[in-house]
Design a protein around this motif. Structure first.
Motif, PDB file in Angstrom:
ATOM      1  N   GLN A  49      14.378   1.249   8.105  1.00 35.74           N
ATOM      2  CA  GLN A  49      13.780   0.597   6.938  1.00 35.74           C
ATOM      3  C   GLN A  49      14.866   0.212   5.933  1.00 35.74           C
ATOM      4  O   GLN A  49      14.832  -0.868   5.359  1.00 35.74           O
ATOM      5  CB  GLN A  49      12.768   1.550   6.300  1.00 35.74           C
ATOM      6  CG  GLN A  49      11.734   0.882   5.452  1.00 35.74           C
ATOM      7  CD  GLN A  49      10.732   1.877   4.928  1.00 35.74           C
ATOM      8  OE1 GLN A  49      11.100   2.961   4.458  1.00 35.74           O
ATOM      9  NE2 GLN A  49       9.472   1.528   5.004  1.00 35.74           N
ATOM     10  N   ALA A  82      15.930  -3.524   4.611  1.00 33.16           N
ATOM     11  CA  ALA A  82      16.015  -3.838   3.185  1.00 33.16           C
ATOM     12  C   ALA A  82      17.368  -4.470   2.861  1.00 33.16           C
ATOM     13  O   ALA A  82      17.446  -5.409   2.077  1.00 33.16           O
ATOM     14  CB  ALA A  82      15.797  -2.581   2.342  1.00 33.16           C
ATOM     15  N   LEU A 121      17.665  -8.250   3.267  1.00 29.64           N
ATOM     16  CA  LEU A 121      16.881  -9.120   2.407  1.00 29.64           C
ATOM     17  C   LEU A 121      17.756  -9.827   1.382  1.00 29.64           C
ATOM     18  O   LEU A 121      18.733  -9.269   0.894  1.00 29.64           O
ATOM     19  CB  LEU A 121      15.825  -8.309   1.651  1.00 29.64           C
ATOM     20  CG  LEU A 121      14.709  -7.679   2.461  1.00 29.64           C
ATOM     21  CD1 LEU A 121      13.833  -6.827   1.556  1.00 29.64           C
ATOM     22  CD2 LEU A 121      13.877  -8.736   3.159  1.00 29.64           C
ATOM     23  N   GLN A 157      13.736 -12.101  -2.131  1.00 24.42           N
ATOM     24  CA  GLN A 157      12.806 -11.398  -1.236  1.00 24.42           C
ATOM     25  C   GLN A 157      12.656  -9.938  -1.666  1.00 24.42           C
ATOM     26  O   GLN A 157      11.542  -9.415  -1.725  1.00 24.42           O
ATOM     27  CB  GLN A 157      13.298 -11.450   0.204  1.00 24.42           C
ATOM     28  CG  GLN A 157      13.268 -12.831   0.819  1.00 24.42           C
ATOM     29  CD  GLN A 157      14.012 -12.834   2.147  1.00 24.42           C
ATOM     30  OE1 GLN A 157      15.168 -12.414   2.228  1.00 24.42           O
ATOM     31  NE2 GLN A 157      13.342 -13.296   3.179  1.00 24.42           N
ATOM     32  N   ALA A 158      13.773  -9.279  -1.935  1.00 24.52           N
ATOM     33  CA  ALA A 158      13.740  -7.879  -2.335  1.00 24.52           C
ATOM     34  C   ALA A 158      13.017  -7.723  -3.665  1.00 24.52           C
ATOM     35  O   ALA A 158      12.200  -6.812  -3.845  1.00 24.52           O
ATOM     36  CB  ALA A 158      15.161  -7.315  -2.427  1.00 24.52           C
ATOM     37  N   ASP A 177      10.721  -9.730  -5.004  1.00 17.85           N
ATOM     38  CA  ASP A 177       9.291  -9.993  -4.838  1.00 17.85           C
ATOM     39  C   ASP A 177       8.580  -8.819  -4.173  1.00 17.85           C
ATOM     40  O   ASP A 177       7.471  -8.445  -4.570  1.00 17.85           O
ATOM     41  CB  ASP A 177       9.066 -11.273  -4.027  1.00 17.85           C
ATOM     42  CG  ASP A 177       9.491 -12.526  -4.787  1.00 17.85           C
ATOM     43  OD1 ASP A 177       9.742 -12.445  -6.010  1.00 17.85           O
ATOM     44  OD2 ASP A 177       9.577 -13.591  -4.145  1.00 17.85           O
ATOM     45  N   GLU A 178       9.219  -8.233  -3.164  1.00 14.17           N
ATOM     46  CA  GLU A 178       8.609  -7.078  -2.510  1.00 14.17           C
ATOM     47  C   GLU A 178       8.560  -5.888  -3.466  1.00 14.17           C
ATOM     48  O   GLU A 178       7.581  -5.141  -3.490  1.00 14.17           O
ATOM     49  CB  GLU A 178       9.357  -6.711  -1.230  1.00 14.17           C
ATOM     50  CG  GLU A 178       8.630  -5.633  -0.445  1.00 14.17           C
ATOM     51  CD  GLU A 178       9.288  -5.254   0.875  1.00 14.17           C
ATOM     52  OE1 GLU A 178       8.989  -4.147   1.361  1.00 14.17           O
ATOM     53  OE2 GLU A 178      10.103  -6.041   1.404  1.00 14.17           O
ATOM     54  N   GLU A 219       5.653  -6.196  -5.717  1.00 18.11           N
ATOM     55  CA  GLU A 219       4.419  -5.843  -5.003  1.00 18.11           C
ATOM     56  C   GLU A 219       4.282  -4.328  -4.858  1.00 18.11           C
ATOM     57  O   GLU A 219       3.184  -3.772  -5.009  1.00 18.11           O
ATOM     58  CB  GLU A 219       4.387  -6.512  -3.628  1.00 18.11           C
ATOM     59  CG  GLU A 219       3.175  -6.186  -2.796  1.00 18.11           C
ATOM     60  CD  GLU A 219       1.843  -6.601  -3.422  1.00 18.11           C
ATOM     61  OE1 GLU A 219       0.810  -6.048  -3.002  1.00 18.11           O
ATOM     62  OE2 GLU A 219       1.825  -7.462  -4.313  1.00 18.11           O
ATOM     63  N   VAL A 220       5.369  -3.639  -4.577  1.00 19.94           N
ATOM     64  CA  VAL A 220       5.344  -2.176  -4.462  1.00 19.94           C
ATOM     65  C   VAL A 220       4.915  -1.564  -5.793  1.00 19.94           C
ATOM     66  O   VAL A 220       4.052  -0.683  -5.831  1.00 19.94           O
ATOM     67  CB  VAL A 220       6.728  -1.637  -4.020  1.00 19.94           C
ATOM     68  CG1 VAL A 220       6.844  -0.132  -4.248  1.00 19.94           C
ATOM     69  CG2 VAL A 220       6.975  -1.968  -2.552  1.00 19.94           C
ATOM     70  N   ARG A 263       1.224  -2.094  -6.402  1.00 18.88           N
ATOM     71  CA  ARG A 263       0.394  -1.186  -5.610  1.00 18.88           C
ATOM     72  C   ARG A 263       0.412   0.236  -6.155  1.00 18.88           C
ATOM     73  O   ARG A 263      -0.622   0.905  -6.196  1.00 18.88           O
ATOM     74  CB  ARG A 263       0.838  -1.209  -4.148  1.00 18.88           C
ATOM     75  CG  ARG A 263       0.478  -2.522  -3.456  1.00 18.88           C
ATOM     76  CD  ARG A 263       0.929  -2.558  -2.025  1.00 18.88           C
ATOM     77  NE  ARG A 263       0.285  -1.507  -1.237  1.00 18.88           N
ATOM     78  CZ  ARG A 263       0.696  -1.130  -0.046  1.00 18.88           C
ATOM     79  NH1 ARG A 263       1.749  -1.702   0.513  1.00 18.88           N
ATOM     80  NH2 ARG A 263       0.068  -0.176   0.609  1.00 18.88           N
ATOM     81  N   ARG A 296      10.321   3.068  -0.657  1.00 15.89           N
ATOM     82  CA  ARG A 296      10.599   1.660  -0.375  1.00 15.89           C
ATOM     83  C   ARG A 296      11.060   0.958  -1.655  1.00 15.89           C
ATOM     84  O   ARG A 296      11.996   0.161  -1.641  1.00 15.89           O
ATOM     85  CB  ARG A 296       9.349   0.979   0.194  1.00 15.89           C
ATOM     86  CG  ARG A 296       9.525  -0.474   0.517  1.00 15.89           C
ATOM     87  CD  ARG A 296      10.542  -0.673   1.611  1.00 15.89           C
ATOM     88  NE  ARG A 296      10.610  -2.087   1.972  1.00 15.89           N
ATOM     89  CZ  ARG A 296      11.576  -2.618   2.680  1.00 15.89           C
ATOM     90  NH1 ARG A 296      12.537  -1.856   3.149  1.00 15.89           N
ATOM     91  NH2 ARG A 296      11.581  -3.897   2.964  1.00 15.89           N
ATOM     92  N   LEU A 314      14.536  -1.059  -2.298  1.00 18.12           N
ATOM     93  CA  LEU A 314      14.529  -2.448  -2.765  1.00 18.12           C
ATOM     94  C   LEU A 314      15.284  -2.591  -4.082  1.00 18.12           C
ATOM     95  O   LEU A 314      16.012  -3.574  -4.287  1.00 18.12           O
ATOM     96  CB  LEU A 314      13.091  -2.944  -2.910  1.00 18.12           C
ATOM     97  CG  LEU A 314      12.331  -3.094  -1.595  1.00 18.12           C
ATOM     98  CD1 LEU A 314      10.843  -3.227  -1.866  1.00 18.12           C
ATOM     99  CD2 LEU A 314      12.848  -4.273  -0.786  1.00 18.12           C
TER     100      LEU A 314
END
Length: 82
Positions: free
Chosen positions: A7, A11, A14, A18-19, A21-22, A25-26, A29, A46, A50
């Motif tokens: 994982q 990462a 990325l 990309q990192a 944006d993810e 999102e993390v 959540r 995660r 990131l």
């Protein structure tokens, strides 16, 4: 390769956007809740990976910018001697 190491390697591959944006999102959540403790811990891990990727990209960009500015200053300084 362990899942965590794999994982982290993914990462690292990325790009900054990309990192980032993810990571957004993390965080979304995690803030929304409704996940189990195990899921929350996995999301947090995660997110940490990131965040490190983003920091490395930003540190690299800062180093490139600093180098370019230093080179420009050297060039301008050399022109003053003529």
């Amino acid at each position: 390769m362990s899942g965590r190491t794999e994982q982290a390697a993914v990462a690292e591959a990325l790009g900054y956007e990309q990192a980032r944006d993810e990571l957004v999102e993390v965080v979304r959540r995690l803030e929304a809740g409704g996940t189990t403790l195990e899921e929350s811990l996995a999301l947090w891990e995660r997110g940490e990976e990131l965040a490190k990727v983003c920091r490395r990209w930003l540190d690299g960009a800062r180093a490139r910018l600093d180098a370019a500015l230093a080179e420009e200053e050297r060039s301008e300084g050399a022109g003053d001697d003529e």
